[in-house]
Write an enzyme that holds these catalytic residues in place. Sequence first.
Site, PDB file in Angstrom:
ATOM      1  N   LYS A   1     -42.213  26.158  16.223  1.00  0.00           N
ATOM      2  CA  LYS A   1     -40.762  25.968  16.242  1.00  0.00           C
ATOM      3  C   LYS A   1     -40.189  25.630  17.616  1.00  0.00           C
ATOM      4  CE  LYS A   1     -39.794  28.656  12.137  1.00  0.00           C
ATOM      5  NZ  LYS A   1     -39.412  29.967  11.633  1.00  0.00           N
TER       6      LYS A   1
ATOM      7  N   GLU B   1     -33.188  32.931  19.515  1.00  0.00           N
ATOM      8  CA  GLU B   1     -32.033  32.054  19.669  1.00  0.00           C
ATOM      9  C   GLU B   1     -30.758  32.797  19.309  1.00  0.00           C
ATOM     10  OE1 GLU B   1     -33.504  28.900  17.064  1.00  0.00           O
ATOM     11  OE2 GLU B   1     -32.241  29.643  15.454  1.00  0.00           O
TER      12      GLU B   1
ATOM     13  N   HIS C   1     -33.815  36.009   4.095  1.00  0.00           N
ATOM     14  CA  HIS C   1     -33.921  34.668   4.680  1.00  0.00           C
ATOM     15  C   HIS C   1     -34.695  33.714   3.785  1.00  0.00           C
ATOM     16  CE1 HIS C   1     -32.218  36.281   8.334  1.00  0.00           C
ATOM     17  NE2 HIS C   1     -33.148  37.211   8.351  1.00  0.00           N
TER      18      HIS C   1
ATOM     19  N   ARG D   1     -43.056  19.028   4.328  1.00  0.00           N
ATOM     20  CA  ARG D   1     -43.630  19.061   2.977  1.00  0.00           C
ATOM     21  C   ARG D   1     -42.523  18.777   1.974  1.00  0.00           C
ATOM     22  NH1 ARG D   1     -40.986  23.954   1.929  1.00  0.00           N
ATOM     23  NH2 ARG D   1     -41.002  25.282   3.739  1.00  0.00           N
TER      24      ARG D   1
END
Lengths: 162, 487
Positions: B110, B194, B229, B286
């Site tokens: 990421k 973040e 999530h 994907r």
Amino acid sequence: MRYAVRAGDRDLAIEVTPEGRFLVGDRVLAAQVVETVPGRIWSVVIDGAAHEVAFVGADRVWIDGDEITLDIADERAVAAGRAGGRAASARQEIRAPMPGLLKRVHVIEGATVNGGDALVTLEAMKMENELRAAHAGTVAQIAVAEGTKVEGGALLIVIRSE
Amino acid sequence: VANRGEIALRVMRTCRELGIATVAVYSDIDRTAPHVRAADEAYPIGPAPAMASYLRIEPLVAIAKRTGCDAIHPGYGFLSENADFADAVAGAGLAFVGPPGRVQRALGEKTSARRLAAEAGVPVAEGTMQPLRDEAEARAVAERVGYPVLLKPAGGGGGKGMRVVRSAAELGPAWRAATGEATSAFGAPALLLERLIEHARHVEVQLLADAHGSVVWLGERDCSIQRRHQKLIEETPGPGVDESLRGALGAAAVKVASAAGYVNAGTAEFLVAPDGTFVFLEMNTRLQVEHPVTELVTGLDLVALQLRIATGEPLPFGQDGVTRRGAAIELRITAEDPFAGFLPQGGRIDLVREPSGPGIRMDSGLAAPLTVPTEYDPLLAKLIAWGPDRPTAIARARRAVRETIVAGVPTSLPFHSFVLREPDFAAGRYDTDYVSTHWSPPTRPDVREGAAVAAALAGIARLRSRPRPIVADASPWSRSAREDMLR
């Protein structure tokens, strides 16, 4: 035969006469109850109003697209202080829904819990899952210690409610 | 088809339409699973745990070679975002239906994806651009960007291992928990941090890119309704997305894809703040679970397009050729108990009634009987509704949920039934906090008295037709005699 029924949030007193007629309270219903999928789905027409009922879990019923809980006690159980039907809801067994590691026990025996309170954390499927109390009650038994690996279905906690 | 469940069936359906023969693989507990029955050929791949079956690269490639496959479709999950798998497939002379390993490596980690997006001029949330070294560094970064922050695995996807940290005091425990989960889920403890954007919507853009440098975007999906999530409901168009935001998101997604040299179907995920500003989150390399909503509004078959791209064909249309019509909504039917924190449930399904009718598409891996294994993802089926506008799509979804019956394991259906009648959802007013603000505590519907009586009568009829033995070994004769006596 008389039945005390709790359907969702409603309490209903229903009697089935020897002729197979249904009485709700003292009202006689023109009801047809027909099994359409053996053991699972019934078509119920009451005074012309058509309903469909499916039994989707031990105490869960699908009724016209909504899922509610259903608890039926017959007069034997009612006479025995609801030892039959309702005893199941007075005793909540918290079982492991899948194999895993019992990471934490959040309560002690004798503790009072409210519905929704976290009881244990089970690590399974690479996730930590909190198992919660369905209803308020008292922790009657903690069957497994923290850090134990448990099988699916293993009894973890017993809660008694009034 | 290196997958199982509804997505394997989805891929096989398109293959069947195109006259392409399919090969299924199955673990020991999936021998009779629907995807095995739908394929032209099927081969065992190992014991139930995914690590011993669906995640084993060598036997998968070997079976594909031996059976004369031209290509491997990885579906989603399992090996779909594993760069080594993509390389192994290509190395065996087969086409991998997805981006090549180098693209997956650049986007899979990421912080590397964040650097790539930032360099391409696409906004990212303030935070780390490299994996964090230790808790002290995490603490320093959190102080700099300001709490609350989000701590997440740098290597993973699917929302696993993410932690919201609201204050300095929470950072230590969150760091340890997230490190542990990242290690067990992805085999890599690396974390990034973040700034948390509160009350954000999760909006993603579907992309298609061919091997000749052409990239198009097909529209957005709002996937804000999530638990842990992980998504439960997705829809397009996004209720909070206007034409200018849509264009900006599409352009940003194309920038990231072009910068990465992306090939095949992919999805750029963004968080959109209440003020309409957005940041890039990550690229899913994907086919997504929720791709059918985009298919319904664009009229495209994304699997068919994936196969064309994988064989080196150019995209048959450009950006101007993409049109969208109406609205679509997807409900994930999972084997999870929505009244117990969406806890996954194994068990045996012994009755299924699937919906149909106008505007309804059911991508399902359901069958009866079907044993739901606890070894894999709890997704059972996806109910997708299309309508000429959002209210019609919702009305159709609501009607279709009413038609659906799954007996034997708890499912997410009661949650969907609730959401589809809930005023904030109907008004399109929701964000990623929806489940915690609207389904806490979970509520059962308040049914009318007539319905309650009907349920009661059916329940009594069921009891009377199958009386429980009074003692465990009571003979039917003594039981019915006793029943009669009590009447």
